[in-house]
Design a protein around this motif. Structure first.
Motif, PDB file in Angstrom:
ATOM      1  N   ASP A 270      -7.628   2.676  -9.036  1.00 35.72           N
ATOM      2  CA  ASP A 270      -7.326   2.497  -7.568  1.00 35.72           C
ATOM      3  C   ASP A 270      -7.762   1.287  -6.944  1.00 35.72           C
ATOM      4  O   ASP A 270      -7.462   1.078  -5.880  1.00 35.72           O
ATOM      5  CB  ASP A 270      -8.596   3.556  -6.939  1.00 35.72           C
ATOM      6  CG  ASP A 270      -8.281   4.968  -6.990  1.00 35.72           C
ATOM      7  OD1 ASP A 270      -6.985   5.363  -7.391  1.00 35.72           O
ATOM      8  OD2 ASP A 270      -9.099   5.757  -6.946  1.00 35.72           O
ATOM      9  N   ILE A 273      -5.012  -0.429  -5.058  1.00 38.55           N
ATOM     10  CA  ILE A 273      -4.466   0.231  -3.809  1.00 38.55           C
ATOM     11  C   ILE A 273      -4.661  -0.954  -2.958  1.00 38.55           C
ATOM     12  O   ILE A 273      -5.718  -1.616  -2.800  1.00 38.55           O
ATOM     13  CB  ILE A 273      -5.076   1.418  -3.282  1.00 38.55           C
ATOM     14  CG1 ILE A 273      -4.667   2.369  -4.299  1.00 38.55           C
ATOM     15  CG2 ILE A 273      -4.689   1.691  -1.925  1.00 38.55           C
ATOM     16  CD1 ILE A 273      -5.655   3.865  -4.286  1.00 38.55           C
ATOM     17  N   LYS A 414      -0.894   8.404  -6.381  1.00 34.20           N
ATOM     18  CA  LYS A 414      -2.233   8.098  -5.593  1.00 34.20           C
ATOM     19  C   LYS A 414      -1.570   8.183  -3.986  1.00 34.20           C
ATOM     20  O   LYS A 414      -2.550   8.403  -3.149  1.00 34.20           O
ATOM     21  CB  LYS A 414      -2.413   6.838  -5.681  1.00 34.20           C
ATOM     22  CG  LYS A 414      -2.859   6.462  -6.980  1.00 34.20           C
ATOM     23  CD  LYS A 414      -3.324   5.076  -7.080  1.00 34.20           C
ATOM     24  CE  LYS A 414      -3.789   4.759  -8.785  1.00 34.20           C
ATOM     25  NZ  LYS A 414      -4.897   5.681  -9.047  1.00 34.20           N
ATOM     26  N   HIS A 416      -0.241   6.198  -2.110  1.00 34.24           N
ATOM     27  CA  HIS A 416      -0.808   4.891  -1.368  1.00 34.24           C
ATOM     28  C   HIS A 416       0.123   3.535  -1.934  1.00 34.24           C
ATOM     29  O   HIS A 416       0.859   3.868  -3.090  1.00 34.24           O
ATOM     30  CB  HIS A 416      -2.301   4.490  -1.490  1.00 34.24           C
ATOM     31  CG  HIS A 416      -3.159   5.138  -0.793  1.00 34.24           C
ATOM     32  ND1 HIS A 416      -3.349   5.259   0.681  1.00 34.24           N
ATOM     33  CD2 HIS A 416      -4.114   6.413  -1.098  1.00 34.24           C
ATOM     34  CE1 HIS A 416      -4.222   6.002   0.911  1.00 34.24           C
ATOM     35  NE2 HIS A 416      -4.872   6.627  -0.151  1.00 34.24           N
ATOM     36  N   ARG A 418       0.388   0.283  -3.604  1.00 30.27           N
ATOM     37  CA  ARG A 418      -0.497  -0.522  -4.406  1.00 30.27           C
ATOM     38  C   ARG A 418       0.255  -1.838  -5.033  1.00 30.27           C
ATOM     39  O   ARG A 418       1.516  -1.666  -4.884  1.00 30.27           O
ATOM     40  CB  ARG A 418      -0.921   0.247  -5.558  1.00 30.27           C
ATOM     41  CG  ARG A 418       0.002   0.686  -6.476  1.00 30.27           C
ATOM     42  CD  ARG A 418      -0.686   1.256  -7.752  1.00 30.27           C
ATOM     43  NE  ARG A 418       0.265   1.685  -8.890  1.00 30.27           N
ATOM     44  CZ  ARG A 418       1.134   1.056  -9.793  1.00 30.27           C
ATOM     45  NH1 ARG A 418       1.143  -0.258  -9.657  1.00 30.27           N
ATOM     46  NH2 ARG A 418       1.852   1.576 -10.487  1.00 30.27           N
TER      47      ARG A 418
END
Length: 479
Positions: A270, A273, A414, A416, A418
């Motif tokens: 993560d 991101i 995700k 999102h 990134r």
């Protein structure tokens, strides 16, 4: 049951990009494709790597040196072709750590500053590889070329090493695209190498990974040389290596829309991101594009050129110094003003909703470089740079650079946007799956941005070696 290309790459010990290529080439039976992802039968066997076996059988037992070695792009390519690294030289301490991490057998032979190396302390070798410093020729520098007293003279250090080693059979050099822009630079290189009994490429060879189906635009100049007395006289007849002699055409492959996704990892931390503010600005400009009803925006959008809230065109133009602008900039200013006037009601509300007038400058600029080929912002490659937010077709990535300007993609898992991971940027440089990195991500991006593309060097090395007489590496051609 099926496994993903990522899972197959781990199972077989090869890169995910290689698994994808094997799927495309039909080398793995009964594979299936859903969207942009390949799925492989769980009981499928790893196809034999015929490329590696054929090459190593033909070119085994040669030695090379790796000057301005970086993190070992040349080393990977030459080792793949069957070479043994006799000596490497690199001045950057972080690069040295990465090099030693991957090539432990060369640790004692890895030296520092090329200027401090006595050519006579290097043992006999066959191939000289050098990605010599690009700053004297790069657009980012002063472009003084060989007149750069500090870095321009490093080319002549390569010549000193050649003077101390008349046994050298091949030269493989790499530099930035700009090296080829001035005939003076090329004339110097040609003259110096020909003095030393080499046939070299008649013109600078300019290649990009995208020429070979690798989704990255990264034009570089490659200079190849072969010692005159070991050349195949039926192929090389007039003092130069011609581009057709290298038979590169059989390796060329055009990148297609969607190829950009082939280098991606499936499970990413993560931490990659992007910040919430950046993601909001990407969505804001996507809303702008859809709200204005313009399917194709053929010019850069500059919010500060709209003249938001100003009715009088003359006031807008005068405030931005219209009369002193070059013609191209006047054109874009007029197009931006017209875009605002035609969509004033929507844009005024949009500006207020996102407080756009108070954003930093790079958030006030937007480019849509996808034409009609892409309609969804999630299907674009995104760059956030000083020139603004740029959306590109997912065909190939822009050139990796030493500064941190990592491309951005939409991660469907995700949900999102990134950044590309260091491993993904390594895939763009064709680094093998087992290559190890150390240090911060910033260090890794910088090292890869300064590196060479391994696949291109494999192809060029093999093509160059094929221009020699048979038996050049069995000791019969030593001089």
């Amino acid at each position: 049951m099926f496994i993903t290309a990522k899972e197959a790459s781990k199972k077989w010990g090869i890169s995910e990009a290689r698994v994808t290529t094997l799927c495309k080439e039909g080398r793995i039976p009964n594979v299936t494709k859903k969207g942009n992802r390949w799925f492989i039968p769980i009981n499928a066997n790893k196809p034999a790597d015929l490329r590696c076996y054929k090459v190593k059988e033909k070119f085994a037992h040669f030695k090379f040196i790796d000057l301005f070695a970086g993190i070992g792009g040349f080393h990977q390519a030459m080792r793949y072709l069957g070479g043994e690294c006799l000596m490497a030289a690199e001045i950057n301490e972080e690069c040295i750590k990465t090099y030693n991490l991957n090539f432990k057998t060369i640790e004692k032979q890895l030296r520092g500053d090329v200027n401090n190396i006595d050519p006579l302390t290097i043992g006999p070798f066959d191939v000289l590889c050098a990605g010599f410093p690009c700053q004297p020729f790069s657009k980012a520098g002063a472009q003084q070329g060989f007149h750069d007293k500090k870095r321009g003279n490093l080319f002549y250090k390569i010549m000193d090493i050649l003077d101390g080693h008349p046994e050298v059979k091949f030269i493989i050099l790499e530099n930035v695209r700009n090296l080829a822009d001035k005939s003076e630079n090329w004339d110097i290189i040609t003259s110096e190498l020909m003095k030393r009994n080499f046939y070299i490429t008649e013109e600078p060879i300019i290649l990009s990974p995208s020429d070979f189906g690798i989704p990255q635009i990264r034009e570089r100049v490659y200079i190849l040389g072969i010692r005159k007395d070991i050349r195949n006289e039926e192929i090389l007849t007039n003092g130069f290596i011609h581009i057709d002699d290298l038979k590169l055409d059989k390796h060329f492959k055009q990148c297609q829309i969607g190829d950009a996704w082939s280098i991606l990892e499936i499970n990413v931390d993560d931490s990659y991101i992007i910040p919430e503010e950046q993601e909001e600005m990407i969505y804001a400009w996507d809303e702008f594009r859809r709200g204005t009803g313009i399917q194709v925006i053929g010019f850069p959008i500059w919010l500060d050129s709209f003249g938001v809230g100003i009715e009088n065109d003359e006031i807008v133009f005068n405030s931005q110094g219209y009369d002193e602008m070059p013609a191209w900039k006047k054109k874009f200013l007029l197009l931006n003003r017209k875009l605002y006037i035609n969509n004033k009601e929507f844009i005024d509300k949009w500006v207020q909703r996102y407080d756009m007038m108070n954003k930093i400058k790079l958030y006030k600029k937007f480019e849509w470089n996808c034409g009609k080929d892409v309609t969804n912002i999630h299907d674009c490659l995104i760059q956030i740079r000083q020139s603004g937010i740029r959306a590109k077709r997912p065909t190939f990535y822009p050139s990796l650079v030493a500064i941190i300007n990592t491309p951005i993609i939409w991660d469907r898992k995700k949900q999102h946007f990134r950044k590309l991971t260091p491993r993904e940027t390594a895939n763009l440089q064709s680094f093998h799956a087992g290559f190890k990195f150390q240090g911060t991500d910033a260090t890794k991006y910088r090292q890869l941005g300064n590196s060479v593309n391994v696949r291109i060097l494999k192809i060029l090395g093999k093509s160059l070696f094929n221009l020699a007489n048979k038996g050049w590496n069995d000791g019969k051609n030593e001089k």
